[in-house]
Design a protein around this motif. Structure first.
Motif, short mmCIF file in Angstrom:
data_model
loop_
_atom_site.label_atom_id
_atom_site.label_comp_id
_atom_site.label_asym_id
_atom_site.label_seq_id
_atom_site.Cartn_x
_atom_site.Cartn_y
_atom_site.Cartn_z
N GLU A 27 0.83 -1.20 0.00
CA GLU A 27 0.00 0.00 0.00
C GLU A 27 0.87 1.25 0.00
N PHE A 28 1.95 1.21 0.74
CA PHE A 28 2.84 2.38 0.81
C PHE A 28 3.40 2.71 -0.57
N PHE A 29 3.81 1.69 -1.32
CA PHE A 29 4.44 1.91 -2.61
C PHE A 29 3.46 1.93 -3.78
N GLY A 30 2.17 1.84 -3.49
CA GLY A 30 1.19 1.89 -4.56
C GLY A 30 1.01 0.58 -5.29
N GLU A 31 1.53 -0.51 -4.71
CA GLU A 31 1.37 -1.83 -5.32
C GLU A 31 0.03 -2.47 -4.95
N ALA A 32 -0.65 -1.90 -3.97
CA ALA A 32 -1.97 -2.39 -3.53
C ALA A 32 -2.84 -1.17 -3.25
N PRO A 33 -4.15 -1.30 -3.40
CA PRO A 33 -5.03 -0.14 -3.20
C PRO A 33 -5.06 0.31 -1.74
N LEU A 34 -5.21 1.60 -1.54
CA LEU A 34 -5.28 2.15 -0.19
C LEU A 34 -6.69 1.99 0.36
N PRO A 35 -6.83 1.67 1.64
CA PRO A 35 -8.17 1.62 2.24
C PRO A 35 -8.71 3.03 2.44
N GLU A 36 -10.01 3.12 2.59
CA GLU A 36 -10.61 4.42 2.88
C GLU A 36 -10.24 4.87 4.29
N ASN A 37 -10.07 6.17 4.45
CA ASN A 37 -9.78 6.77 5.76
C ASN A 37 -8.54 6.14 6.42
N PHE A 38 -7.53 5.87 5.61
CA PHE A 38 -6.34 5.21 6.13
C PHE A 38 -5.48 6.17 6.94
N ILE A 62 -1.82 1.67 7.30
CA ILE A 62 -1.02 0.95 6.32
C ILE A 62 0.41 0.79 6.83
N ARG A 63 1.06 -0.26 6.35
CA ARG A 63 2.42 -0.59 6.77
C ARG A 63 3.41 0.38 6.12
N VAL A 64 4.32 0.93 6.97
CA VAL A 64 5.32 1.91 6.54
C VAL A 64 6.70 1.40 6.95
N PRO A 65 7.72 1.52 6.09
CA PRO A 65 9.06 1.15 6.53
C PRO A 65 9.49 1.96 7.74
N ALA A 66 10.34 1.36 8.57
CA ALA A 66 10.88 2.09 9.72
C ALA A 66 11.59 3.35 9.23
N VAL A 67 11.54 4.40 10.03
CA VAL A 67 12.00 5.71 9.58
C VAL A 67 13.48 5.69 9.20
#
Length: 313
Positions: A27-38, A62-67
């Motif tokens: 989801e972060f990289f646009g490989e999967a659709p984003l949920p509503e109100n994420f 949504i899952r985000v890489p560690a900073v």
């Protein structure tokens, strides 16, 4: 010919790793659709664990890489997502972290006006591992071998000033109190959610290592985050140990100091496999012996802990 083959294999391995990373953070990289109100949870390795316990159909995160893993391209993508997000949970991050616009105030600036921001501390607790430190030394970016932690007893041995193998209960509790006091100090800087009161009573599931909390911390902290977000969601128990890829030894004298209902674990566990503590000791002694300047820097950073252990010897 062999060198060219190795180079091509290295490139192929790198390409596979990039593909796997993009798939993992789809989801972060646009490989999967984003949920509503994420929303997003941004911070160190603890951030993903917090996401696991707050994310639900009512509060999708949504899952985000560690900073510390984010590249310049990732940072740009993060700000794009923030401009569409309903909420952000963030650990405090200084502006221009790693020369990227990843500071908490910089992230806040990309949020829509109606989005909610909740700040939460990064947690370290030394009560179960009062021999352990995790250090970030800019002059020496390489981690120790096998496990990325420094053991005060091994450091003292490498420096030629060995200390006792264990501490009395009062000293264990004092080290725990000091780590909680430091957490309270950072919370008092204006964070929205606190965690410092969640370390009583002490149970073995509070921490895997000095900087990796366990379910006993993440689940109640997740409840506080859900409440702070004002959302209809609820904390989610993933049904498995969180942030448990690396587990430090739980030594008998620590178990006794807290009267824990747990069996001592003399060795490390890494990715599900037992790693003998003696193997780690030997590897770290060799590591320090080959890097005297690094050892001096580690000794300087660990000086307060070294004094505590020297007093007990």
């Amino acid at each position: 010919m062999g060198g060219e083959t190795a180079r091509l294999q290295s490139l192929a391995d790198h390409g596979d790793a990039v593909i796997a990373r993009r798939r993992h953070y789809g989801e972060f990289f646009g490989e999967a659709p984003l949920p509503e109100n994420f929303g997003l949870v941004v911070g160190n390795c603890q951030a993903e664990s917090l996401r696991l316990v707050i994310s639900s159909d009512a509060l999708p995160a949504i899952r985000v890489p560690a900073v510390h893993e984010l590249t310049a391209t990732d940072a740009e993508r993060l700000h794009t997502l923030l401009s569409e997000a309903s909420f952000l949970v963030a650990q405090p991050i200084r502006d221009d972290y790693r020369d990227l616009p990843l500071g908490t105030t910089q992230l806040r600036a990309s949020l829509p006006p109606a989005a909610r921001l909740v700040t939460v501390p990064a947690v370290r607790f030394a009560g179960l591992h009062p021999f352990q430190a995790v250090l970030r030394l800019p002059a020496f970016p390489e981690d120790p071998p096998l496990v990325a932690y420094h053991d005060v007893r091994i450091v003292a041995e490498a420096a030629g000033t060995p200390v006792a193998a264990e501490l009395p209960p009062a000293a264990v509790r004092a080290i725990a109190d000091a780590s909680v006091a430091e957490l309270r100090r950072r919370e008092a800087l204006g964070l929205d959610v606190v965690a410092s009161d969640l370390f009583a009573p002490v149970v073995d599931d509070l921490a895997r290592t000095v900087n990796h909390p366990g379910n006993a911390l993440f689940l109640p902290l997740g409840e506080r985050l859900v409440a702070a977000l004002g959302a209809p969601g609820r904390v989610v128990d993933p049904g498995r140990p969180i942030l448990a890829g690396v587990r430090a030894p739980l030594e008998r004298w620590v178990v006794d100091a807290w009267s824990l209902d747990a069996a001592p674990r003399p060795d490390w566990t890494v990715a599900g496999d037992t790693l003998p503590a003696e193997t780690v000791r030997e590897a770290h002694l060799a590591y320090y012996a080959e890097r005297p300047e690094l050892l001096a820097a580690v000794v300087a950073r660990m000086a307060p802990l070294l004094r505590t252990w020297a007093a007990a010897s």
